[in-house]
Design a protein around this motif. Structure first.
Motif, PDB file in Angstrom:
ATOM      1  N   GLY A  29       0.801  -1.217   0.000  1.00  0.00           N
ATOM      2  CA  GLY A  29       0.000   0.000   0.000  1.00  0.00           C
ATOM      3  C   GLY A  29       0.829   1.259   0.000  1.00  0.00           C
ATOM      4  O   GLY A  29       0.278   2.366   0.048  1.00  0.00           O
ATOM      5  N   LEU A  31       2.290   2.786  -2.278  1.00  0.00           N
ATOM      6  CA  LEU A  31       2.006   3.667  -3.412  1.00  0.00           C
ATOM      7  C   LEU A  31       0.978   4.731  -3.054  1.00  0.00           C
ATOM      8  O   LEU A  31       0.989   5.830  -3.610  1.00  0.00           O
ATOM      9  N   ALA A  32       0.094   4.431  -2.097  1.00  0.00           N
ATOM     10  CA  ALA A  32      -0.944   5.382  -1.677  1.00  0.00           C
ATOM     11  C   ALA A  32      -0.455   6.356  -0.610  1.00  0.00           C
ATOM     12  O   ALA A  32      -1.236   7.153  -0.082  1.00  0.00           O
ATOM     13  N   ALA A  36      -2.013   4.525   2.840  1.00  0.00           N
ATOM     14  CA  ALA A  36      -1.702   3.101   2.667  1.00  0.00           C
ATOM     15  C   ALA A  36      -2.628   2.227   3.502  1.00  0.00           C
ATOM     16  O   ALA A  36      -3.011   1.130   3.086  1.00  0.00           O
ATOM     17  N   ALA A  39      -5.787   1.618   1.641  1.00  0.00           N
ATOM     18  CA  ALA A  39      -5.569   0.638   0.581  1.00  0.00           C
ATOM     19  C   ALA A  39      -5.486  -0.775   1.150  1.00  0.00           C
ATOM     20  O   ALA A  39      -5.964  -1.731   0.528  1.00  0.00           O
ATOM     21  N   THR A 184      -3.613   1.211  -6.118  1.00  0.00           N
ATOM     22  CA  THR A 184      -2.769   0.496  -5.171  1.00  0.00           C
ATOM     23  C   THR A 184      -3.381  -0.848  -4.795  1.00  0.00           C
ATOM     24  O   THR A 184      -2.678  -1.846  -4.642  1.00  0.00           O
ATOM     25  N   SER A 188      -1.238  -3.866  -5.714  1.00  0.00           N
ATOM     26  CA  SER A 188      -0.442  -4.320  -4.575  1.00  0.00           C
ATOM     27  C   SER A 188      -1.236  -5.086  -3.532  1.00  0.00           C
ATOM     28  O   SER A 188      -1.052  -6.287  -3.341  1.00  0.00           O
TER      29      SER A 188
END
Length: 365
Positions: A29, A31-32, A36, A39, A184, A188
């Motif tokens: 997570g 990427l967020a 995260a 996500a 995400t 992911s």
């Protein structure tokens, strides 16, 4: 299949240890950014729905693993190809996880030890567990589970007792919008770790009380998902967004910041202990289902004959899978989710379920 049975409690423990595995050490997570944890929660919800697909397939064929019922659903020839691809997938994932564990140990503690040596020691343990079988390893899981949770609770309390948690790091929520969170989830948090429950399509026939499968597995996934979400919140609150997304092992950096007076410092050993225990169970289950699948596909009665050759295969795979750790991580982020995880965790099981549904519907008519 091997004539062994595991209890409901043992299955629950295996699910939790497998799901936590190496996932809690990385930053799923990331990427967020500061979102995260959102996500992770959405990935958990999608993972629970995805497990329902695996469960329905199990209900149609409760006594055989995925490598067998794939042949029953879509035919002997095409089903054998699908079964072979799943065996390769499980072996590939075993190689990646073995490489992950070795790189983590080198980065955190054994920085002067060659990767070859660390992977060799882990391989010996893996082979020994594979020769003993799933029933023995499930009993070991009963012993290790309290240790893992005691470490987790102790670390959580130690973090709260120090002045290193800054909840302002979690703000602003949804700064980058919902699109990046959904991206995400797809890229992911769905496939790592919740989609990896596809491994248990090979293990569910071992359960001694099949009627409890749904509640046990959903409970295990839910507990591990909550733990991963809490860990991501703590990592962001302690490290800040920038360090969280740049750190390869954010939990390790968080633990290193714990200092209680002058007597409680350098708690890295707890991180290493968790890594070895949980990482081993995740590696073992991936490798074991590869052995089970190969024995099932090629009709080998004594599956222990496959342990050494397949173990040697994943050992060399873990060394040659990437030239360095940066390349290994790049493959795991940019290629694996779309071209490997998505087909084997989502697309193929959904297709198998649709075909199985119509076949059973037609036969019931």
């Amino acid at each position: 299949m091997e004539k062994v049975r595991i209890s409901s409690y043992q299955l629950f423990i295996l699910v939790v240890l497998f799901e936590l595995g190496t996932a809690i050490l990385f930053n799923p997570g990331g990427l967020a950014k500061q979102d995260a944890w959102i996500a992770n929660l959405l990935g958990l919800a999608a993972g629970l729905l995805l497990f329902w697909v695996y469960y329905r397939l199990f209900r149609y064929y409760p006594d055989i693993p995925l490598t067998s019922y794939a042949q029953k659903i879509i035919g002997k020839w095409l089903g054998s190809i699908i079964a072979s691809l799943y065996i390769v997938y499980f072996l590939y994932q075993s190689s990646r996880i073995l490489r992950d564990i070795g790189e983590l140990l080198i980065t955190t503690l054994y920085n002067q030890t060659p990767l070859l040596v660390l992977n060799t020691f882990m391989l010996f343990t893996l082979l020994y567990g594979a020769f003993k079988g799933i029933e023995v390893v499930a009993r070991v899981g009963e012993l290790c589970f309290p240790i893992v949770y005691l470490l987790a609770i102790s670390g959580f309390l130690a973090i709260l007792l120090t002045d290193i948690v800054h909840l302002d790091n979690l703000k602003p929520i949804l700064e980058n919008g919902g699109g990046i969170i959904l991206k995400t989830v797809v890229r992911s948090t769905l496939n790592f770790p919740f989609g990896e429950m596809v491994v248990f399509t090979m293990l569910l026939p071992y359960l001694n009380k099949p009627k409890k499968v749904l509640h046990i597995c959903l409970g295990g996934v839910l507990l591990s998902g909550i733990n991963i979400t809490i860990t991501s919140i703590i990592n962001i609150a302690v490290l800040g967004v920038d360090l969280f997304i740049r750190s390869p092992f954010p939990l390790f950096n968080t633990i290193r910041k714990i200092e209680l007076s002058t007597f409680l410092q350098r708690l890295d050993v707890f991180f290493i202990l968790y890594l070895i225990v949980a990482g081993f169970f995740k590696l073992y289950l991936y490798f074991y289902v590869a052995v089970v699948g190969a024995a099932d596909l090629f009709k080998i009665k004594n599956q222990t004959k496959l342990v050494l050759p397949l173990g040697t295969l994943i050992f060399f795979g873990s060394i040659t899978i990437a030239s360095n750790y940066a390349e290994h991580i790049k493959e795991g982020i940019s290629l694996i989710p779309y071209f490997i995880h998505m087909p084997f965790q989502v697309i193929i099981p959904v297709i198998l379920l649709i075909v199985a549904f119509f076949k059973h519907f037609k036969s019931s008519k």
